[in-house]
Motif scaffolding. Structure first.
Motif, PDB file in Angstrom:
ATOM      1  N   THR A 119       0.835  -1.203   0.000  1.00  0.00           N
ATOM      2  CA  THR A 119       0.000   0.000   0.000  1.00  0.00           C
ATOM      3  C   THR A 119       0.873   1.258   0.000  1.00  0.00           C
ATOM      4  O   THR A 119       0.669   2.176  -0.797  1.00  0.00           O
ATOM      5  CB  THR A 119      -0.925   0.010   1.232  1.00  0.00           C
ATOM      6  OG1 THR A 119      -1.823  -1.106   1.136  1.00  0.00           O
ATOM      7  CG2 THR A 119      -1.734   1.292   1.321  1.00  0.00           C
TER       8      THR A 119
ATOM      9  N   MET B 195      -7.902  -5.512   4.840  1.00  0.00           N
ATOM     10  CA  MET B 195      -8.083  -4.062   4.828  1.00  0.00           C
ATOM     11  C   MET B 195      -7.527  -3.441   3.554  1.00  0.00           C
ATOM     12  O   MET B 195      -8.085  -2.470   3.042  1.00  0.00           O
ATOM     13  CB  MET B 195      -7.444  -3.444   6.076  1.00  0.00           C
ATOM     14  CG  MET B 195      -8.077  -3.921   7.365  1.00  0.00           C
ATOM     15  SD  MET B 195      -9.872  -3.673   7.404  1.00  0.00           S
ATOM     16  CE  MET B 195      -9.978  -2.192   8.348  1.00  0.00           C
ATOM     17  N   ALA B 196      -6.445  -3.983   3.036  1.00  0.00           N
ATOM     18  CA  ALA B 196      -5.938  -3.502   1.737  1.00  0.00           C
ATOM     19  C   ALA B 196      -6.966  -3.800   0.655  1.00  0.00           C
ATOM     20  O   ALA B 196      -7.239  -2.969  -0.220  1.00  0.00           O
ATOM     21  CB  ALA B 196      -4.602  -4.144   1.401  1.00  0.00           C
TER      22      ALA B 196
ATOM     23  N   ARG C 191      -9.882  -1.390   1.038  1.00  0.00           N
ATOM     24  CA  ARG C 191      -9.588  -0.041   0.524  1.00  0.00           C
ATOM     25  C   ARG C 191      -9.518  -0.029  -0.996  1.00  0.00           C
ATOM     26  O   ARG C 191      -9.493   1.028  -1.611  1.00  0.00           O
ATOM     27  CB  ARG C 191      -8.244   0.466   1.083  1.00  0.00           C
ATOM     28  CG  ARG C 191      -8.247   0.889   2.529  1.00  0.00           C
ATOM     29  CD  ARG C 191      -6.949   1.636   2.883  1.00  0.00           C
ATOM     30  NE  ARG C 191      -5.761   0.845   2.583  1.00  0.00           N
ATOM     31  CZ  ARG C 191      -5.188   0.006   3.433  1.00  0.00           C
ATOM     32  NH1 ARG C 191      -5.667  -0.134   4.653  1.00  0.00           N
ATOM     33  NH2 ARG C 191      -4.127  -0.686   3.078  1.00  0.00           N
TER      34      ARG C 191
ATOM     35  N   GLU D  64      -6.963  -1.091  -2.760  1.00  0.00           N
ATOM     36  CA  GLU D  64      -5.624  -0.677  -3.199  1.00  0.00           C
ATOM     37  C   GLU D  64      -5.356  -1.253  -4.589  1.00  0.00           C
ATOM     38  O   GLU D  64      -5.705  -2.400  -4.877  1.00  0.00           O
ATOM     39  CB  GLU D  64      -4.553  -1.185  -2.216  1.00  0.00           C
ATOM     40  CG  GLU D  64      -4.650  -0.614  -0.807  1.00  0.00           C
ATOM     41  CD  GLU D  64      -4.369   0.882  -0.722  1.00  0.00           C
ATOM     42  OE1 GLU D  64      -3.748   1.422  -1.655  1.00  0.00           O
ATOM     43  OE2 GLU D  64      -4.798   1.504   0.268  1.00  0.00           O
TER      44      GLU D  64
END
Lengths: 251, 358
Positions: A78, A108-109, A112, A114
């Motif tokens: 990230t 969580m990546a 998001r 990413e």
């Protein structure tokens, strides 16, 4: 004069790998390397290495690389990608790294969205540390920390990562492949290449799980380990494309 | 230049932006949350990146990734959050990556308290993570000094390819004061450096940023780190010496405790007590000489004053005093603040008891 029609991908150094004989990490690495070279993007790639057997890849890749802490590759990736949006950033993580100690970072990546590509090598064990139970170890499968076989009453069930990741809104491509047969290897190669292409196209988070073996820690010959994969691993972890938003956008 | 009235955490955020920080990943924690809050809108204004990470661990690892590309990267937190980041700080040091870390200290150990404290001295200076590494630690005692040190911190980080810690406390972070902001630093056109990852426009591939080495290589790195520590001790010590010339009693205090101590010293001076102060601005490298080279025929004792019980700097002081004078300590802890009157009274009591015993 014979024509050379098959060679090691140029983005891998001309060295022999330190992976155990019959281990499919080598094949998975080669498929990613071929994809990078076929896309012609080697110099734009930044490879984030995890902790596990695949940390050894730092010796074999001819790419820019960042070795991360155990499980943290998606967080490191990230940081890399946000500062170098022009780079193609991928991480290749094992199951202990991604599905256990790094579960938060990868989810969580992914959440998001990413613009990175995660390759997840699932061999149902901690290979580098000597074959302990992984979050993906099958029910009844033996390991050095569950010597009588994994008992779901005390250790829970193998985590299906693709099925977790696919529930998130952001990921554009989520797929699982097995590297057990030539036909499946060809499918996997296509998925790997697509997951990299998605980044070139600026689409978002791609997640490709690759079912592989670990003959050494499974205590099997390479041939036996492939049979075990087909009879057990692939039944619990179905191989399919779970999410493909790239098709939708093409329509 | 015009002065502004700013909260410490926000002033530090602005100083970082002006000092060239273009990447910040952080996680909410009291009493430093105004720092990520400020940078969440401020960094995008200068084409920088702010990420609210899912955890302290992820935040420091995002900084690790950003630093690997050559971006000037920073994270901030408060005591329990710094513990969580310690893995990443160790990796930054091992991989020789520059980064700025802000610790706005609160009471400890454990979840401790959310109020200001100075209980992370040992963590900051002795073992900010596993593996026996050190980093430069700056300890401002005012918002202005915090601004100035944070502004310069990326230079040290880049020079040494090492993480740098700015050790604040909840007082400095959350109080407001007047501050003069430094000008924007001119940044190079590219973040690429000879060692960074990421295509720089020339034909190259194969740069490796790594926190793991073969054994002999690692031992070599360890030795280089020792040499770097020596360079820090020779060249980079910052210290304020206050009213030491005729001092019979020497206060040693850093950060917010030194502000309180200074007022107590001025009060005691008015009463004829010969007291002065050594204030480490760099906690690491520690200003050894200032303490070692005191005139011990004149100095009757040293008093370590910290917002921490026990006083954590004491062993470093004693290592320089080497028994030539007694070392005492006074502090408040756990989020209870030092104040001028009690501190003055505590110093007076120590002096009086020492005199009656002597």
């Amino acid at each position: 004069m014979a024509e050379k029609i098959y060679t090691k991908p140029p983005c891998l150094l001309p060295l022999s790998s330190g992976f155990c004989p019959g281990c499919l990490h080598s094949l998975a690495t080669k498929l990613i390397a071929e994809s990078i070279d076929e896309l012609g993007v080697a110099e734009k790639v930044i490879n984030v290495l995890p902790v596990g057997c695949s940390t050894m890849n730092s010796l074999y890749w001819k790419l820019d690389m960042v070795t991360s802490a155990h499980g943290r590759a998606p967080a490191v990736a990230t940081g890399v990608k946000r500062c170098r949006p022009d780079a193609l950033v991928f991480a290749y993580q094992g199951d202990g790294d991604l599905a256990s100690i790094g579960l938060s970072e990868v989810l969580m990546a992914a959440n998001r969205g990413e613009h990175i590509t995660i390759f997840f090598a699932n061999n149902s064990t901690y290979g580098m540390t000597g074959g302990q139970m992984a979050p993906t170890t099958l029910i009844g499968q033996k390991s050095t920390t569950c010597v009588f076989g994994r008992d779901p009453d005390t250790t829970g069930f193998p985590i299906r990562m693709c099925e977790l990741v696919k529930e998130l809104e952001a990921p554009v491509y989520v797929a699982r492949f097995a590297l057990n047969s030539p036909a499946n290897i060809r499918k996997a190669k296509k998925g790997i290449k697509k997951a990299m292409q998605n980044q070139i196209d600026g689409l978002g988070f791609s997640f490709v799980e690759l079912l592989i073996n670990c003959p050494t820690n499974w205590g099997m010959s390479p041939v036996q380990s492939i049979a075990y994969m087909e009879e057990n691993t692939m039944k619990y972890f179905p191989c399919k494309v779970f999410v493909d938003k790239t098709e939708e956008e093409e329509k | 230049m015009a002065k502004l009235f700013m909260k410490g955490n926000e002033a530090v955020g602005e100083a970082a932006v002006r000092g060239g920080i273009r990447f910040f990943a952080g996680y909410p924690i009291t009493p430093q949350s105004e720092l990520p809050e400020y940078l969440s809108w401020r960094l995008p204004e200068v084409c920088g990146t702010f990420i609210q990470a899912e955890s302290e661990v992820a935040a420091i690892n995002m900084v690790y990734g950003a630093a690997a590309t050559g971006a000037r990267a920073m994270t901030g937190s408060s005591s329990p959050g710094i513990s969580l980041k310690s893995e990443g700080i160790s990796y930054l040091s091992a991989a020789e990556l520059p980064a700025v870390i802000i610790n706005v200290q609160r009471g400890g150990p454990g979840l401790g308290s959310i109020q200001p404290a100075q209980q992370d001295y040992l963590q900051a200076t002795k073992a900010p993570g596993h593996g026996g590494f050190r980093m430069m630690v700056f300890a401002p005692n005012s918002i202005q000094e915090a601004v100035d040190l944070v502004y310069e911190a990326p230079e040290y980080a880049d020079r040494d390819r090492s993480p740098v810690l700015v050790l604040m406390d909840g007082c400095l972070g959350t109080m407001m004061d007047e501050v003069e902001l430094p000008p924007f630093k001119e940044l190079p056109e590219t973040i690429c450096k000879p060692w960074t990852v990421g295509y720089d426009g020339t034909t190259r591939s194969g740069h490796l940023i790594t926190p793991i080495y073969p054994e002999a290589g690692l031992e070599g790195k360890n030795k280089l780190a020792v040499a770097r520590t020596k360079r820090w001790e020779e060249n980079d010590v910052q210290v304020e010496e206050f009213m030491l010339d005729d001092a019979e009693w020497v206060i040693v205090a850093y950060g917010i405790a030194s502000r309180v101590a200074k007022q107590a010293i001025l009060n005691l001076r008015n009463k004829g007590v010969k007291v002065g102060m050594i204030r480490p601005i760099t906690l690491f490298p520690f200003p050894k000489k200032s303490i070692a080279e005191l005139d011990y025929s004149q100095v009757k004792g040293l008093i370590d004053i910290e917002m921490s019980i026990p006083a954590l700097m004491r062993e470093d002081i004693e290592l320089q005093v080497l028994g030539r004078a007694p070392v005492y300590e006074y502090g408040r802890s756990g989020g209870v603040l030092l104040d001028d009157d009690s501190t003055e009274a505590a110093i007076w009591k120590i002096i009086e008891e020492a005199s009656s015993n002597g």
